[in-house]
Motif scaffolding. Structure first.
Motif, short mmCIF file in Angstrom:
data_model
loop_
_atom_site.label_atom_id
_atom_site.label_comp_id
_atom_site.label_asym_id
_atom_site.label_seq_id
_atom_site.Cartn_x
_atom_site.Cartn_y
_atom_site.Cartn_z
N MET A 18 -0.20 -4.14 -3.43
CA MET A 18 -0.27 -2.74 -3.83
C MET A 18 -0.07 -1.83 -2.62
SD MET A 18 -0.52 -2.73 -7.03
CE MET A 18 -0.79 -3.98 -8.28
N LEU A 19 0.63 -0.75 -2.86
CA LEU A 19 1.01 0.14 -1.76
C LEU A 19 -0.19 0.73 -1.03
CD1 LEU A 19 3.22 1.63 -0.20
CD2 LEU A 19 3.22 3.38 -1.99
N LEU A 20 -1.26 1.05 -1.77
CA LEU A 20 -2.43 1.65 -1.13
C LEU A 20 -3.00 0.75 -0.04
CD1 LEU A 20 -4.56 3.91 -1.02
CD2 LEU A 20 -5.83 2.69 -2.80
N GLY A 21 -3.09 -0.56 -0.32
CA GLY A 21 -3.59 -1.49 0.68
C GLY A 21 -2.72 -1.53 1.92
N VAL A 22 -1.41 -1.48 1.71
CA VAL A 22 -0.46 -1.48 2.84
C VAL A 22 -0.66 -0.24 3.69
CG1 VAL A 22 1.97 -1.49 3.49
CG2 VAL A 22 1.21 -2.82 1.50
N LEU A 23 -0.75 0.91 3.05
CA LEU A 23 -0.89 2.18 3.77
C LEU A 23 -2.18 2.22 4.57
CD1 LEU A 23 0.37 4.65 1.00
CD2 LEU A 23 1.65 3.74 2.95
N ARG A 24 -3.27 1.75 3.97
CA ARG A 24 -4.54 1.75 4.69
C ARG A 24 -4.53 0.76 5.85
NH1 ARG A 24 -9.09 2.44 -0.16
NH2 ARG A 24 -8.86 4.70 -0.32
N ARG A 25 -3.84 -0.36 5.68
CA ARG A 25 -3.74 -1.31 6.77
C ARG A 25 -2.96 -0.73 7.95
NH1 ARG A 25 -1.75 -5.35 4.05
NH2 ARG A 25 0.42 -5.14 4.71
N SER A 57 8.77 11.17 -10.78
CA SER A 57 7.36 11.58 -10.72
C SER A 57 6.67 10.97 -9.52
CB SER A 57 6.64 11.15 -12.00
OG SER A 57 7.26 11.68 -13.16
N LEU A 58 5.59 11.60 -9.10
CA LEU A 58 4.75 11.03 -8.05
C LEU A 58 4.08 9.77 -8.58
CD1 LEU A 58 3.08 14.28 -6.64
CD2 LEU A 58 5.05 13.06 -5.72
N ALA A 59 3.91 8.78 -7.73
CA ALA A 59 3.36 7.49 -8.16
C ALA A 59 2.00 7.25 -7.51
CB ALA A 59 4.31 6.36 -7.79
N PRO A 60 1.02 6.72 -8.28
CA PRO A 60 -0.28 6.36 -7.69
C PRO A 60 -0.13 5.12 -6.83
CG PRO A 60 -0.19 5.68 -9.99
CD PRO A 60 1.08 6.43 -9.73
N SER A 61 -0.42 5.25 -5.56
CA SER A 61 -0.19 4.14 -4.62
C SER A 61 -1.12 2.96 -4.89
CB SER A 61 -0.38 4.62 -3.18
OG SER A 61 -1.67 5.14 -2.97
N CYS A 62 -2.27 3.20 -5.53
CA CYS A 62 -3.21 2.10 -5.79
C CYS A 62 -2.67 1.12 -6.83
CB CYS A 62 -4.56 2.65 -6.24
SG CYS A 62 -4.54 3.43 -7.87
N ALA A 63 -1.76 1.60 -7.71
CA ALA A 63 -1.25 0.75 -8.79
C ALA A 63 0.26 0.53 -8.68
CB ALA A 63 -1.58 1.38 -10.14
N LEU A 64 0.80 0.75 -7.49
CA LEU A 64 2.25 0.62 -7.29
C LEU A 64 2.55 -0.58 -6.40
CD1 LEU A 64 5.08 1.89 -7.73
CD2 LEU A 64 4.71 3.14 -5.60
N PRO A 65 3.08 -1.68 -6.95
CA PRO A 65 3.44 -2.83 -6.11
C PRO A 65 4.62 -2.47 -5.20
CG PRO A 65 3.35 -3.41 -8.45
CD PRO A 65 3.36 -1.93 -8.37
N VAL A 66 4.58 -2.95 -3.98
CA VAL A 66 5.67 -2.65 -3.04
C VAL A 66 6.93 -3.42 -3.44
CG1 VAL A 66 4.15 -2.11 -1.10
CG2 VAL A 66 4.87 -4.48 -1.47
N ALA A 67 8.05 -2.82 -3.16
CA ALA A 67 9.34 -3.45 -3.43
C ALA A 67 10.24 -3.24 -2.22
CB ALA A 67 9.98 -2.87 -4.68
#
Length: 225
Positions: A18-25, A57-67
């Motif tokens: 999930m993108l949120l985890g990547v961004l926080r890391r 649309s803007l996407a919620p990073s917590c529920a967006l898998p990275v691609a």
């Protein structure tokens, strides 16, 4: 490994992460209100939205898998405006008693309002008025301060396995409550306090025993040591 671009900088991530985890890391601060660590994302609060190239649309990073090849802006003007509007809408239906609130200076909603520069009330209307639940010997519920993030509901059900509280009602009448909207004292609550620990506002707090403690200390018939 998946290669993405965040704020014009290359970043590597695991496929399906999930993108949120990547961004926080990567040390990028992304605000959230509904996210609970170690639990599946819900994307309920939308505070963690980001701008993804190619998405309308803007996407919620917590529920967006990275691609692979994703290009993301985490703090673009559009993103900041969206987050600020969310906070302003929440505050429009929130009590104005911060100075008296037990969570003053430790409230996540208050912190976000300061971070996003919310300095005026742009939205006004009829506020939700709910009766405070003081029936429990351990926990006080103040539904008027609830922002419907769902963290307490998820911790009670998915972590503790109790399910004493849940969302009840529909639309603008939605709120967090017990079965048949009774008090916590007649629910399946075990008074563990985990809901209080994850609540971002003052909607849930511990019953204060300060008065009884002070009276006991000042009682000349008691020996204090």
């Amino acid at each position: 490994m998946v290669k993405i671009e965040v704020d014009n900088k290359p970043v590597e991530a695991q496929a399906g992460e999930m993108l949120l985890g990547v961004l926080r890391r990567e040390g990028i601060h992304i605000p959230t209100l509904c996210n609970v660590a170690a639990l599946a994302p819900t994307g309920a609060c939308r505070m963690c939205v980001v701008e993804v190239a190619g998405m309308r649309s803007l996407a919620p990073s917590c529920a967006l898998p990275v691609a692979d090849g994703m290009k993301i802006q985490t703090h673009s003007p559009r993103v900041i405006r969206a987050r600020k509007t969310i906070v302003e809408l929440l505050l429009a239906d929130h009590p104005d008693d911060c100075l008296y609130c037990v969570r003053n200076n430790s409230c996540e909603l208050q912190t976000l309002a300061a971070e996003l520069g919310v300095r005026e009330r742009r939205f006004a209307g009829e506020k939700t008025v709910e009766k405070m639940d003081v029936s429990s010997p351990a926990i006080v519920r103040d539904p008027s301060k609830c922002i419907l993030c769902g963290r307490c509901v998820r911790v009670c059900e998915e972590v503790q396995g109790i399910g004493a509280i849940d969302f009840i009602g529909r639309g603008s009448k939605t709120k967090v409550g017990t079965a048949f909207d009774g008090g916590l004292n007649v629910s399946s609550c075990i008074h563990c306090g985990q809901c209080v620990m994850v609540c971002p506002t003052g909607a849930l707090r511990e019953q204060s025993q300060l008065k009884q403690v002070i009276e006991a200390i000042q009682d000349p018939k008691r020996v204090v040591f």
